[in-house]
Design an enzyme around this catalytic site. Structure first.
Site, mmCIF file in Angstrom:
data_model
loop_
_atom_site.group_PDB
_atom_site.id
_atom_site.type_symbol
_atom_site.label_atom_id
_atom_site.label_comp_id
_atom_site.label_asym_id
_atom_site.label_seq_id
_atom_site.Cartn_x
_atom_site.Cartn_y
_atom_site.Cartn_z
ATOM 1 N N LYS A 189 0.844 -1.207 0.000
ATOM 2 C CA LYS A 189 0.000 0.000 0.000
ATOM 3 C C LYS A 189 0.873 1.248 0.000
ATOM 4 O O LYS A 189 1.503 1.573 0.989
ATOM 5 C CB LYS A 189 -0.931 0.047 1.206
ATOM 6 C CG LYS A 189 -2.063 1.043 0.930
ATOM 7 C CD LYS A 189 -2.625 1.724 2.135
ATOM 8 C CE LYS A 189 -1.857 2.894 2.634
ATOM 9 N NZ LYS A 189 -1.806 4.085 1.764
ATOM 10 N N GLU B 172 10.034 1.439 10.398
ATOM 11 C CA GLU B 172 11.036 2.499 10.179
ATOM 12 C C GLU B 172 10.297 3.810 10.370
ATOM 13 O O GLU B 172 9.464 4.173 9.539
ATOM 14 C CB GLU B 172 11.577 2.431 8.752
ATOM 15 C CG GLU B 172 12.326 1.178 8.390
ATOM 16 C CD GLU B 172 13.655 1.065 9.098
ATOM 17 O OE1 GLU B 172 14.097 2.046 9.715
ATOM 18 O OE2 GLU B 172 14.236 -0.029 9.041
ATOM 19 N N GLY C 141 10.079 7.948 12.505
ATOM 20 C CA GLY C 141 10.604 9.304 12.363
ATOM 21 C C GLY C 141 11.947 9.534 13.032
ATOM 22 O O GLY C 141 12.550 8.623 13.607
ATOM 23 N N CYS D 173 13.463 10.951 6.747
ATOM 24 C CA CYS D 173 13.431 10.586 8.169
ATOM 25 C C CYS D 173 14.799 10.812 8.806
ATOM 26 O O CYS D 173 14.899 11.054 9.993
ATOM 27 C CB CYS D 173 12.968 9.153 8.339
ATOM 28 S SG CYS D 173 13.930 7.974 7.409
ATOM 29 N N GLU E 169 9.298 16.141 14.856
ATOM 30 C CA GLU E 169 9.779 16.019 13.477
ATOM 31 C C GLU E 169 8.978 16.959 12.577
ATOM 32 O O GLU E 169 7.755 16.873 12.518
ATOM 33 C CB GLU E 169 9.610 14.571 13.010
ATOM 34 C CG GLU E 169 10.240 14.310 11.677
ATOM 35 C CD GLU E 169 10.108 12.856 11.250
ATOM 36 O OE1 GLU E 169 9.041 12.263 11.456
ATOM 37 O OE2 GLU E 169 11.090 12.322 10.703
ATOM 38 N N GLY F 85 11.796 3.340 15.713
ATOM 39 C CA GLY F 85 11.451 2.088 15.044
ATOM 40 C C GLY F 85 11.817 0.822 15.774
ATOM 41 O O GLY F 85 12.406 0.842 16.852
#
Ligand code: ADP
Length: 493
Positions: A173, A252, A254, A286, A387, A460
């Site tokens: 997706k 995975e 920010g 990131c 972030e 992460g």
């Protein structure tokens, strides 16, 4: 205008969901309308993927032939590199040099994964009885891969290549704002599967809303692993869903990565590295080095020069070879970056440069924002902690090594870090003290498929890349193979 179909269970067709208009962020023009997948499309794709994963033509295909499929996909990606790069620039706004590098890195990912697959070995473990013990790796079945908008083809390849290499089927997706490159890559994978007479339902590409289509993929009972790149809040939601199903998840997420300039650094190199580290990809990365720490004794000298050079960066469309800072991915995202800079002003920041959209007719319709340097805030300020994912750098001074490490680690994130120093012992010491999955020393934002990548803390769980990249998409099984002829103890009764 492009109009694209979606890939459901090996068939190209119009998705049964709502249309998604995808824009070129340099002009604001609609470049394609993609009919999103529907919940029925998800059901059909996952069911067909589960069948395809168990099809003996795929399940029993030896590793070297699966590797051949990956090489074929890489051939197609390389052949179409210009087209894919232009498409990604139109969809994400990124510079052509960057999108071309991303396309070639995607091809490299397929080739590296093929090599890792052909050379991966199962183990015969030391036997502790009259049996041979083995540890083998098997496919999980159906992998749900959910990717973000910032570097579509590279993040799609980083999930697709090892998931297929491991012998799985994949339901991918892509992000709502940038579905086009994932669909184009899907066409190439579909072509390679067809050519090799393998089940085409091994890959579905289902664009759509994350909270609807992404969520349905994650929660589907037949999906046995989730691999995700995106924001930390979404990652946490996915981890909860995976916990309910007790399935593995790799995330995975920010970052708010520190780049550190010590008083003994080569300032010329550090200036170039800090600017590239935060402003390339317009900061939509990131690993952007978005918090700059400079030794107090060099602070004004360094930040003053950095601001002077940042003001000269060339802002323009990704199609212009001279552009250094391209538009952001979407006008809504540009507005969210601008809102962060407004928040910084409210928090008492000094805007040293940037802090606005560029002026002029050529910028009027695009999602542009000037590269921005802020300072005058403590590390506890929201713009130092959250972030922003745009071309915004916040600079802070530090007094000594302990003060630096305390400030750099005072973050929920732990993705990356850059160090600029000529002192090797200090580089080693600080690199080991910083909470980050990757530390660059006298360089920044260099990436290699052969080196594992992953985040610590809220950045992460799990790693991608590296020689063991396929293992995250497999389950481990132990085999005990009896070699004795004497019956087991109870046999006598
Ligand atoms: P970003 O902050 O980079 O926009 P997001 O985390 O919002 O990243 O999105 C990354 C990907 O996750 C996108 O493909 C998005 O559609 C998808 N997504 C968002 N919310 C969910 C959810 N609740 N479940 C599954 N996927 C989601």
């Amino acid at each position: 205008m492009l109009a694209d179909e979606v890939l459901v269970a090996g068939q190209w067709r119009q998705g049964r969901g709502a249309p998604i208009k995808t824009i070129d962020p340099a002009t604001g023009q609609v470049i394609a309308t993609v009919h999103a997948a529907s919940l029925d499309d998800v059901e059909e794709a996952v069911t067909a993927a589960a069948h395809a994963a168990h099809d003996p033509a795929w399940r029993e295909l030896p590793a070297h032939l699966r590797a051949r499929l990956l090489h074929r996909i890489a051939d197609f990606v390389e052949r179409d590199a210009d087209r894919l790069s232009a498409l990604q620039t139109a969809d994400t706004g990124k510079c052509r040099t960057e999108t071309r590098a991303l396309v070639l890195s995607a091809a490299g990912t397929f080739r590296y994964t093929a090599a890792a697959l052909e050379t991966a070995e199962d183990a015969i473990t030391p036997s502790r009885g009259p049996y041979v013990t083995m540890s083998v790796h098997e496919p999980i079945g159906v992998v749900g891969a959910i990717t973000p908008w910032n570097s579509p083809i590279a993040s799609d390849a980083q999930k697709l290549a090892p998931a297929l290499a491991a012998g799985n089927a994949v339901v991918l997706k892509p992000a709502e704002w940038t579905p086009l490159v994932a669909l184009a890559l899907g066409r190439l994978v579909h072509q390679a599967l067809t050519e090799a007479a393998l089940p085409t339902a091994l890959l579905s590409v289902l664009p759509g809303r994350g909270s609807v289509i992404g969520d349905a993929i994650v929660r589907h009972p037949a999906v046995g692993k989730i691999t995700f790149t995106g924001g930390t809040n979404t990652g946490r939601t996915l981890a909860h869903a995976a916990a309910d199903k007790l399935i593995p998840v790799s995330l995975e997420l920010g970052g708010k990565s520190p780049t550190i300039v010590f008083d003994d650094a080569d300032l010329e190199q550090a200036l170039a590295g800090v600017m590239y580290g935060v402003f390339s990809s317009s900061g939509q990365s990131c690993i952007a080095g978005s918090r700059l720490f400079v030794a107090r004794s060099r602070y004004e000298e360094f930040v003053g020069e950095l601001v002077a050079r940042t003001e000269k960066l060339r802002v323009g469309p990704g199609t212009d070879p001279d552009t250094q800072v391209a538009p952001l991915v979407h006008h809504k995202h540009r507005d969210s970056v601008a809102a962060y800079v407004d928040l910084a002003r409210e928090e008492g920041a000094t805007v040293r440069c940037g802090g606005a959209a560029p002026e002029g007719d050529s910028y009027r319709d695009g999602a542009y924002y000037l590269p921005t340097v802020l300072d005058g805030l403590p590390n506890s300020a929201r713009v130092c902690q959250e972030e922003i994912f745009g071309p915004v750098l916040v600079a802070l001074p530090f007094d000594d090594e302990d003060d630096l490490v305390a400030q750099a680690n005072d973050s929920v994130y732990g993705l990356a870090c850059g160090l600029w120093t000529r002192d090797h012992a200090k580089a080693w010491r600080v690199a080991r003290r910083i909470d980050a999955g990757t530390v660059w020393i006298n360089t920044y934002k260099q990436f290699s498929i052969s080196t594992p990548f992953g985040g610590l803390k809220d950045s992460g769980i799990g790693t991608e890349k590296g020689r063991d990249l396929i293992r995250g998409y497999q389950r481990q099984k132990s085999l005990y193979w009896g070699t004795g002829t004497a019956p087991l103890p109870w046999a006598a009764n």
